[in-house]
Motif scaffolding. Structure first.
Motif, PDB file in Angstrom:
ATOM      1  N   SER A 150       0.817  -1.210   0.000  1.00  0.00           N
ATOM      2  CA  SER A 150       0.000   0.000   0.000  1.00  0.00           C
ATOM      3  C   SER A 150       0.856   1.268   0.000  1.00  0.00           C
ATOM      4  N   ALA A 151       2.173   1.108   0.130  1.00  0.00           N
ATOM      5  CA  ALA A 151       3.045   2.289   0.116  1.00  0.00           C
ATOM      6  C   ALA A 151       4.449   1.842  -0.282  1.00  0.00           C
ATOM      7  N   LEU A 152       5.265   2.799  -0.645  1.00  0.00           N
ATOM      8  CA  LEU A 152       6.646   2.451  -0.967  1.00  0.00           C
ATOM      9  C   LEU A 152       7.577   3.610  -0.668  1.00  0.00           C
ATOM     10  N   THR A 153       8.855   3.264  -0.406  1.00  0.00           N
ATOM     11  CA  THR A 153       9.940   4.227  -0.435  1.00  0.00           C
ATOM     12  C   THR A 153      11.095   3.540  -1.157  1.00  0.00           C
ATOM     13  N   LEU A 154      11.659   4.209  -2.143  1.00  0.00           N
ATOM     14  CA  LEU A 154      12.843   3.700  -2.830  1.00  0.00           C
ATOM     15  C   LEU A 154      13.993   4.626  -2.456  1.00  0.00           C
ATOM     16  N   SER A 155      15.113   4.043  -2.039  1.00  0.00           N
ATOM     17  CA  SER A 155      16.248   4.850  -1.593  1.00  0.00           C
ATOM     18  C   SER A 155      17.500   4.317  -2.260  1.00  0.00           C
ATOM     19  N   CYS A 156      18.316   5.205  -2.806  1.00  0.00           N
ATOM     20  CA  CYS A 156      19.406   4.739  -3.657  1.00  0.00           C
ATOM     21  C   CYS A 156      20.600   5.686  -3.614  1.00  0.00           C
ATOM     22  N   ILE A 164      19.356   9.571  -3.677  1.00  0.00           N
ATOM     23  CA  ILE A 164      18.044   9.960  -4.174  1.00  0.00           C
ATOM     24  C   ILE A 164      17.006   9.023  -3.557  1.00  0.00           C
ATOM     25  N   ALA A 165      15.799   9.546  -3.372  1.00  0.00           N
ATOM     26  CA  ALA A 165      14.739   8.726  -2.777  1.00  0.00           C
ATOM     27  C   ALA A 165      13.386   9.218  -3.265  1.00  0.00           C
ATOM     28  N   VAL A 166      12.408   8.305  -3.218  1.00  0.00           N
ATOM     29  CA  VAL A 166      11.035   8.677  -3.540  1.00  0.00           C
ATOM     30  C   VAL A 166      10.111   7.884  -2.618  1.00  0.00           C
ATOM     31  N   SER A 167       9.018   8.517  -2.188  1.00  0.00           N
ATOM     32  CA  SER A 167       8.034   7.778  -1.402  1.00  0.00           C
ATOM     33  C   SER A 167       6.658   7.990  -2.008  1.00  0.00           C
ATOM     34  N   TYR A 168       5.785   6.980  -1.873  1.00  0.00           N
ATOM     35  CA  TYR A 168       4.423   7.041  -2.424  1.00  0.00           C
ATOM     36  C   TYR A 168       3.504   6.261  -1.505  1.00  0.00           C
ATOM     37  N   ASP A 169       2.328   6.814  -1.298  1.00  0.00           N
ATOM     38  CA  ASP A 169       1.382   6.202  -0.386  1.00  0.00           C
ATOM     39  C   ASP A 169       0.060   6.097  -1.145  1.00  0.00           C
ATOM     40  N   ASN A 170      -0.538   4.914  -1.194  1.00  0.00           N
ATOM     41  CA  ASN A 170      -1.701   4.739  -2.075  1.00  0.00           C
ATOM     42  C   ASN A 170      -2.997   5.256  -1.467  1.00  0.00           C
ATOM     43  N   GLN A 171      -2.941   5.766  -0.233  1.00  0.00           N
ATOM     44  CA  GLN A 171      -4.138   6.422   0.319  1.00  0.00           C
ATOM     45  C   GLN A 171      -4.149   7.900  -0.060  1.00  0.00           C
ATOM     46  N   ALA A 212       8.315  -1.037   2.105  1.00  0.00           N
ATOM     47  CA  ALA A 212       6.878  -1.156   1.877  1.00  0.00           C
ATOM     48  C   ALA A 212       6.117  -0.108   2.685  1.00  0.00           C
ATOM     49  N   ALA A 213       6.726   1.033   2.916  1.00  0.00           N
ATOM     50  CA  ALA A 213       6.091   2.078   3.717  1.00  0.00           C
ATOM     51  C   ALA A 213       6.681   3.419   3.307  1.00  0.00           C
ATOM     52  N   VAL A 214       6.017   4.494   3.741  1.00  0.00           N
ATOM     53  CA  VAL A 214       6.550   5.827   3.482  1.00  0.00           C
ATOM     54  C   VAL A 214       7.524   6.184   4.599  1.00  0.00           C
ATOM     55  N   LEU A 215       8.764   6.459   4.266  1.00  0.00           N
ATOM     56  CA  LEU A 215       9.716   6.932   5.266  1.00  0.00           C
ATOM     57  C   LEU A 215       9.567   8.441   5.393  1.00  0.00           C
ATOM     58  N   SER A 216       9.767   8.957   6.583  1.00  0.00           N
ATOM     59  CA  SER A 216       9.603  10.398   6.789  1.00  0.00           C
ATOM     60  C   SER A 216      10.796  11.145   6.221  1.00  0.00           C
ATOM     61  N   GLY A 217      10.615  12.435   6.041  1.00  0.00           N
ATOM     62  CA  GLY A 217      11.703  13.283   5.569  1.00  0.00           C
ATOM     63  C   GLY A 217      12.920  13.184   6.475  1.00  0.00           C
ATOM     64  N   ALA A 218      12.671  13.077   7.797  1.00  0.00           N
ATOM     65  CA  ALA A 218      13.780  12.988   8.750  1.00  0.00           C
ATOM     66  C   ALA A 218      14.543  11.679   8.559  1.00  0.00           C
ATOM     67  N   GLU A 219      13.818  10.604   8.263  1.00  0.00           N
ATOM     68  CA  GLU A 219      14.476   9.318   8.054  1.00  0.00           C
ATOM     69  C   GLU A 219      15.335   9.338   6.781  1.00  0.00           C
ATOM     70  N   ILE A 220      14.813   9.970   5.728  1.00  0.00           N
ATOM     71  CA  ILE A 220      15.582  10.074   4.473  1.00  0.00           C
ATOM     72  C   ILE A 220      16.853  10.893   4.729  1.00  0.00           C
ATOM     73  N   GLN A 221      16.680  11.997   5.468  1.00  0.00           N
ATOM     74  CA  GLN A 221      17.816  12.856   5.811  1.00  0.00           C
ATOM     75  C   GLN A 221      18.883  12.044   6.558  1.00  0.00           C
ATOM     76  N   SER A 222      18.427  11.176   7.463  1.00  0.00           N
ATOM     77  CA  SER A 222      19.359  10.368   8.244  1.00  0.00           C
ATOM     78  C   SER A 222      20.081   9.339   7.357  1.00  0.00           C
ATOM     79  N   ILE A 223      19.354   8.736   6.403  1.00  0.00           N
ATOM     80  CA  ILE A 223      20.001   7.805   5.473  1.00  0.00           C
ATOM     81  C   ILE A 223      21.095   8.536   4.704  1.00  0.00           C
ATOM     82  N   PHE A 224      20.763   9.759   4.264  1.00  0.00           N
ATOM     83  CA  PHE A 224      21.749  10.548   3.520  1.00  0.00           C
ATOM     84  C   PHE A 224      22.982  10.828   4.378  1.00  0.00           C
ATOM     85  N   GLU A 225      22.760  11.286   5.616  1.00  0.00           N
ATOM     86  CA  GLU A 225      23.909  11.658   6.446  1.00  0.00           C
ATOM     87  C   GLU A 225      24.776  10.456   6.813  1.00  0.00           C
ATOM     88  N   ASN A 226      24.131   9.321   7.082  1.00  0.00           N
ATOM     89  CA  ASN A 226      24.914   8.144   7.453  1.00  0.00           C
ATOM     90  C   ASN A 226      25.657   7.528   6.275  1.00  0.00           C
TER      91      ASN A 226
END
Lengths: 518, 160
Positions: A352-358, A431-438, A500-514
């Motif tokens: 029902s949702a996605l986040t792709l992170s690369c 780069i990342a993208v998130s999508y939520d089907n609701q 299989a879920a939407v990651l928050s902006g803060a989580e994406i930021q953390s992936i980037f920094e780490n």
């Protein structure tokens, strides 16, 4: 997937150029069959193409004016070494330029007045404008307040500079050290490289030497080869092991920069590894590829899925793509270059949702669509993630109404602003993208920062997302006997996570920094 | 021969690449040479040779259709029929365009020369120009638009 819009004029020109995609060719043919004005346009453009070709043939039988290369040797003495530098490659390049170079220099070609590039830095701070490794340097004075930096002149000479130091870059053949410690290596091709210092002028005859400038006095030491030191009174030849000036000073050792950089990179890699070991236990992960591979994998093609607990069914298989160095030495990545290069996966389930992170290093955005993750074909609920020709991130998903299996424009396309350009090509980016089907909200990120947020007009809540057979870096298994559009990525991927879920902006930021390579 | 540019333009409409055009043109010339005795003086030469070229293009397309992007027979027929009614217009466009090309600044002429070299692939031309395919395509589109405008103007002046 169809292009967002179909432009008849462009399609005709691309058809004549031989660059039209098979899908667009089909559309062009359909349009031509039904529209007489389209056919008239095709005939007119074909005639134009024919006239231009005749004209080109006629022109090429008349000789063109020669194009003269103009790097001036810095001193009369180096004139003697000049003819040796005209290697076969240079001669070939000049011959080619003779035929192909624009007669005048005010052509629309992109130009640069760069004379050197910054190849490495370590904790470097600059007094005026900040410089990053990989930057091109135009003639100017570089004031390094601290740290180390390596400068590679386009002539081939390399200089290692330690802060605090001040270096005036005059041309690709000439520089002036105003203060600080510098070490210079001059390969045979850059013989004649000239370094000015207070009270002397050093002409390098293919060598390695160090220069210290303090309180407006200079000391030079030759490690290898020969340097001609010109002072006001005399010119003297300095050979290997000889020193001119204060003999007690410490000259800059060459090993320092490289050792320190290697140490720092190891620390960054270790920190990322710790973070990654934790991140892979995230229950929201469908697949997590870090591109680590084992030399005892006899086929050398397995792309392991590292989610914990392990799910080997979601491992991928590399096709064509080659193993290469990732963000740090010791970290692997896969490089996509040729039209067949790809990683094949099969991901079951509906979501029902996605986040792709690369983490990706894009070398060139050279196709209309440049693949990141695409499902085979393009059926309902299948996500496609690509880089569009203008350098923007492009996420799309399709839902056709019940009963319609093909045709029609039901595509939901989300484009970010352009993020890949001269400044970001050839470097590692997240780069990342998130999508939520609701909510239908698509958010795209570049280096941890949001670059687009949008809901498509065609969104209806609750329609499932699925992947099935899919791939990284390319699109689709060609059906037998049919040509396939070329969409392979030109670059490398060194980490890819599918949630299989939407990651928050803060989580994406953390992936980037780490994972930030710096 | 004066008809060659027009014949090339005609075949270019029907065939996907310049190699195809060159192949068919050569075949057409051979046939026209052999059949020249059948040509009736004072009739339209272009219409006569155009019929031969059209037949050859169709035959050529059929042998290539399996592996390449070629137009269907229906479309080729339509295009050929319509082409042969407007050969004079094509001739005037050809002359107008030559005139426009003579006026082009030399740097712009170089870009075109690079792109239209026989045998060159589009991406190779872009590479030689030191540009990305996209950037080179944009440059060419700009030049073609300039030429199109110029040609339209020239035709307006020359048409009574």
């Amino acid at each position: 997937m169809n292009a967002p819009d179909f432009n008849l004029n462009e399609a005709i020109d691309q058809h004549l150029d031989g660059t039209l995609s098979p899908e667009d060719f089909t559309r062009l043919q359909e349009t031509l069959l039904t529209d007489p004005t389209a056919r008239a346009l095709l005939r007119q453009r074909s005639q134009m193409d024919a006239t231009l070709r005749d004209w080109t043939l006629a022109r090429q039988s008349t000789p063109l004016t020669a194009w003269q290369p103009s790097p001036k040797p810095p001193t009369p003495s180096s004139w003697f070494s000049r003819p040796i530098q005209l290697t076969l490659a240079t001669a070939a390049a000049i011959t080619l330029a003779f035929f192909l170079w624009p007669k005048e220099y005010n052509s629309p070609e992109a130009t640069s007045s760069g004379v050197a590039m910054l190849s490495q830095t370590l904790d470097a701070e600059f007094a005026h404008s900040p410089l990053r490794s990989g930057d091109t340097i135009t003639p100017r004075t570089i004031k390094l307040t601290k740290g180390l930096t390596q400068i590679e002149f386009f002539s081939g000479a390399t200089a290692l500079l330690e802060g605090a130091a001040e270096l005036e870059i005059i041309s690709s053949w000439e520089a002036r050290c105003l203060s600080g410690r510098i070490r210079v290596h001059v390969p045979p091709a850059a013989k004649g490289f000239l370094l000015h210092a207070p009270g002397m002028k050093l002409e390098d005859l293919g060598t390695e030497f160090a220069l210290n400038v303090k309180d407006n006095t200079s000391a030079v030491h030759v490690f290898e080869g020969e340097v001609i030191a010109h002072t006001d009174r005399t010119s003297s030849s300095l050979k290997q092991g000889m020193t001119l000036g204060n003999t007690t000073t410490d000259f800059l050792p060459i090993t320092e920069l490289h050792d320190l950089i290697a140490q720092r990179q190891q620390r960054r890699l270790d920190a990322w590894q710790d973070w990654s070991n934790q991140a892979r236990t995230d229950a929201r992960l469908i697949a997590y590829y870090t591109f680590k591979h084992w030399t005892d994998d006899r086929w050398d093609r397995l792309v392991n899925n590292f989610t914990e607990p392990r799910n080997p069914k979601h491992s991928g298989g590399a096709v064509g793509a080659r193993w290469t160095e990732g963000r740090w030495p010791g970290k692997e990545a896969l490089e996509f270059k040729r039209p067949g290069d790809r990683v094949r996966m099969s991901l079951e389930g509906t979501y029902s949702a996605l986040t792709l992170s690369c983490w990706v290093k894009v070398d060139s955005v050279d196709k209309k669509y440049n693949s990141l993750l695409l499902t085979d074909g393009y059926d309902n609920g299948e996500p496609h993630w690509q880089i569009y020709q203008d350098g923007s991130l492009m996420f799309s998903i399709i839902y056709r109404p019940d009963g319609i299996t093909r045709g029609g424009d039901w595509n939901q396309i989300y484009l970010s602003k352009p993020v890949f350009g001269p400044d970001s090509l050839g470097r590692w980016h997240h780069i990342a993208v998130s999508y939520d089907n609701q909510s239908g909200q698509v958010i795209q990120y570049f280096d941890g920062a949001e670059v687009s947020r949008e809901v498509s007009k065609r969104h209806h809540a609750g329609r499932p997302i699925s992947y099935g057979p899919c791939e990284l870096g390319n699109w689709g298994l060609p059906t037998q006997g049919h040509p396939f559009p070329i969409r392979n990525l030109n670059g490398a991927i060194d980490e890819f996570a599918i949630y299989a879920a939407v990651l928050s902006g803060a989580e994406i930021q953390s992936i980037f920094e780490n994972g930030n390579p710096k | 021969m004066a008809h060659e540019p027009r014949l090339r333009g005609f075949l270019r409409t029907l065939l996907p690449t310049w190699e195809d055009v060159d192949d068919v043109l050569q075949e057409t010339s051979l046939i026209a040479w052999r059949k020249f005795s059948q040509f009736e003086p004072n009739t339209h030469f272009m219409a006569w040779i155009g019929t031969i070229a059209r037949f050859e293009a169709l035959r050529h397309s059929r042998t290539k259709a399996r592996d390449r992007l070629v137009f269907t027979d229906d479309l080729l027929d339509l295009l050929a029929d319509e082409s042969l009614t407007e050969t004079d217009l094509r001739e005037r466009e050809h002359q107008a365009l030559r005139h426009c090309l003579d006026k082009l600044p030399s740097d712009q002429a170089r870009w075109l020369e690079l792109a239209y070299q026989p045998g060159i692939k589009f991406h190779e031309a872009a590479q030689l120009a030191g540009k990305s395919v996209t950037a080179f395509y944009k440059t060419l589109q700009r030049l073609r638009a300039i030429l199109q405008t110029c040609m339209t103007k020239e035709l307006q002046h020359s048409t009574p």
